[in-house]
Design a protein around this motif. Sequence first.
Motif, short mmCIF file in Angstrom:
data_model
loop_
_atom_site.label_atom_id
_atom_site.label_comp_id
_atom_site.label_asym_id
_atom_site.label_seq_id
_atom_site.Cartn_x
_atom_site.Cartn_y
_atom_site.Cartn_z
N VAL A 1 -1.65 2.33 -0.49
CA VAL A 1 -3.00 1.33 -0.13
C VAL A 1 -3.27 0.32 -1.11
CG1 VAL A 1 -5.50 1.47 0.26
CG2 VAL A 1 -3.92 3.36 1.03
N LYS A 2 -3.09 0.62 -2.53
CA LYS A 2 -3.50 -0.47 -3.43
C LYS A 2 -2.47 -1.71 -3.33
CE LYS A 2 -0.36 1.24 -7.05
NZ LYS A 2 -0.31 1.97 -8.38
N GLU A 3 -1.37 -1.60 -2.27
CA GLU A 3 -0.45 -2.66 -2.24
C GLU A 3 -0.79 -3.24 -0.76
OE1 GLU A 3 3.61 -0.78 -2.45
OE2 GLU A 3 3.17 -0.21 -4.57
N PHE A 4 -1.75 -2.56 0.02
CA PHE A 4 -1.94 -3.17 1.54
C PHE A 4 -2.97 -4.26 1.36
CE2 PHE A 4 -3.82 -2.69 5.35
CZ PHE A 4 -3.02 -2.96 6.29
N SER A 5 -2.84 -5.23 2.16
CA SER A 5 -3.72 -6.34 2.53
C SER A 5 -4.10 -6.22 4.00
CB SER A 5 -3.40 -7.63 2.16
OG SER A 5 -3.14 -7.68 1.05
N TRP A 6 -5.46 -6.10 4.43
CA TRP A 6 -5.98 -5.88 5.74
C TRP A 6 -6.10 -7.38 6.12
CZ3 TRP A 6 -7.04 -1.42 8.77
CH2 TRP A 6 -7.98 -1.66 9.84
N SER A 7 -5.31 -8.11 6.53
CA SER A 7 -5.70 -9.69 6.79
C SER A 7 -4.44 -10.12 7.57
CB SER A 7 -5.65 -10.49 5.46
OG SER A 7 -4.41 -10.27 4.69
N ILE B 1 -10.67 -0.66 0.86
CA ILE B 1 -9.16 -1.37 1.43
C ILE B 1 -9.58 -2.77 1.07
CG2 ILE B 1 -8.13 -2.04 3.59
CD1 ILE B 1 -8.80 0.51 4.76
N PHE B 2 -8.32 -3.39 0.55
CA PHE B 2 -8.44 -4.71 0.16
C PHE B 2 -8.21 -5.49 1.57
CE2 PHE B 2 -6.30 -2.99 -3.83
CZ PHE B 2 -7.60 -3.21 -4.75
N GLY B 3 -8.70 -6.78 1.34
CA GLY B 3 -8.47 -7.91 2.49
C GLY B 3 -7.45 -8.64 2.01
N PHE B 4 -7.33 -8.97 0.46
CA PHE B 4 -6.27 -9.19 -0.16
C PHE B 4 -5.97 -8.69 -1.53
CE2 PHE B 4 -2.77 -12.61 0.94
CZ PHE B 4 -2.17 -12.39 -0.18
N VAL B 5 -4.82 -8.20 -1.73
CA VAL B 5 -4.54 -7.48 -2.83
C VAL B 5 -4.82 -8.18 -4.18
CG1 VAL B 5 -3.19 -5.71 -1.96
CG2 VAL B 5 -2.26 -7.80 -3.15
N PRO B 6 -5.26 -7.77 -5.43
CA PRO B 6 -5.42 -8.27 -6.43
C PRO B 6 -4.29 -9.15 -6.95
CG PRO B 6 -6.49 -6.16 -6.85
CD PRO B 6 -5.62 -6.28 -5.53
N HIS B 7 -4.15 -10.44 -7.23
CA HIS B 7 -3.02 -11.31 -7.42
C HIS B 7 -3.63 -12.61 -8.13
CE1 HIS B 7 -5.06 -13.23 -4.16
NE2 HIS B 7 -4.32 -14.31 -4.21
N LEU C 1 -14.54 -13.02 -1.71
CA LEU C 1 -13.72 -13.33 -2.91
C LEU C 1 -14.15 -12.67 -4.02
CD1 LEU C 1 -11.54 -15.02 -4.07
CD2 LEU C 1 -13.08 -16.82 -4.16
N GLN C 2 -13.47 -12.18 -4.89
CA GLN C 2 -13.63 -11.60 -6.23
C GLN C 2 -12.83 -12.20 -7.28
OE1 GLN C 2 -14.39 -7.52 -6.07
NE2 GLN C 2 -16.16 -7.52 -4.22
N LEU C 3 -13.17 -12.13 -8.50
CA LEU C 3 -12.37 -12.52 -9.57
C LEU C 3 -12.37 -11.86 -10.84
CD1 LEU C 3 -13.84 -14.56 -11.90
CD2 LEU C 3 -13.74 -16.33 -9.91
N VAL D 1 -9.60 -10.40 -2.23
CA VAL D 1 -10.80 -10.42 -1.12
C VAL D 1 -10.84 -8.91 -1.04
CG1 VAL D 1 -10.99 -10.93 1.18
CG2 VAL D 1 -9.74 -12.56 -0.51
N VAL D 2 -12.30 -8.45 -0.72
CA VAL D 2 -12.58 -7.30 -0.21
C VAL D 2 -13.08 -7.42 1.41
CG1 VAL D 2 -13.19 -6.38 -2.50
CG2 VAL D 2 -14.95 -7.41 -0.95
N VAL D 3 -12.80 -6.37 2.22
CA VAL D 3 -13.14 -6.62 3.40
C VAL D 3 -14.67 -6.31 3.64
CG1 VAL D 3 -10.74 -6.02 4.39
CG2 VAL D 3 -12.35 -4.12 3.80
N ASN D 4 -15.07 -6.84 4.88
CA ASN D 4 -16.44 -6.72 5.28
C ASN D 4 -16.46 -5.50 6.46
OD1 ASN D 4 -19.19 -7.05 6.93
ND2 ASN D 4 -19.41 -8.37 5.27
N PRO D 5 -17.30 -4.46 6.57
CA PRO D 5 -17.04 -3.49 7.57
C PRO D 5 -17.75 -3.98 8.79
CG PRO D 5 -19.23 -3.21 6.03
CD PRO D 5 -18.32 -4.35 5.39
#
Length: 335
Positions: A121-127, A209-215, A232-234, A273-277
């Motif tokens: 899951v830590k490698e997966f992007s829900w996007s 769940i990530f919208g886009f994984v840390p990168h 968006l988070q940094l 990016v974190v997802v919104n429910p």
Amino acid sequence: MDSNPPFLHRYGALLHNSSKIRNSLNDQRGEIVGECELPLLDLKNLTSDNEGERRVCVGEIAKAASEWGFFQVLNHGISHELLEEMRREQVKMFEMPFEKKLSCRLLNDSYRWGTPTATSVKEFSWSEAFHIPLSKISENGWCFGEEFNSLREVMEKFAAAMSELARLLAGVLVENLGQSRQFFEENCNESTCFLRLNRYPACSLSPEIFGFVPHTDSDFLTILHQDQVGGLQLMKDSTWVAVKPNPDALIVNIGDLFQAWSNNVYKSVEHKVVVNPNVERYSIAYFMCPSYDSIIGSCKEPSLYKKFTFGQYRQQVQQDVKMSGIKVGLPRFLI
């Protein structure tokens, strides 16, 4: 027909258990300390007749690139009307049924969804996204159907405006280091840069769940236009912080290549990016990239990094992600 990608059908083995998701990501996420206000910079002073005002603006941009790696810009020269027009075209594309997006080869077969290489899951992007080379926008045969007749014209205008802004900002950052703009003028142009149209569908499965994984970004400079949903988070001072959306500003961040070229003066900062429910999120990113055979060397000696081409860098990143699911990036090229 549903426009959402079949995430659960394709990645059910990774996503079926929210408690396992929470446990596997517990060490990855860190604590979020509220929302942060990125440095907000007014670019009108870059064209001021007052040299003092201009120098102050250049200094503010360079300071933000060094201390944050991220900043926001106002009076950036891209009209609200063009941004809204691009957003409408983007939404129209993503609202197509999933099977049509997958099969119609829209925008030179640039459609992407999920993370095919993910093993956890830590490698997966829900996007989902359309990742588009600017050089392909004007080519014949790139679009699909009468419903997208206006898309090419809007994208061409949007890409040209983003390119002009990226060159302006890169020039300012180069100038601050006392260097020539020649490298960027010769190696970064419309034929080597990219647009990425992003959609993050609502996801109520798990907040982890990530919208886009840390990168970090693998380019020189990224310019982002996002909606007001947030997500968006940094990484700032070893802590994840959420970026508060500003409807009047574009977000700019430094990429890996600029960090290497500046010899670590400017920072390429990890973000996600974190997802919104409940609500989907849209964004559009412009990536300022050189040609694949461009040699990336530090602008001063002694250099912290070995010389490498952009092509070699991309190949190493892809190899690392394939082998371990994680981008290593610049540490691979430290001397």
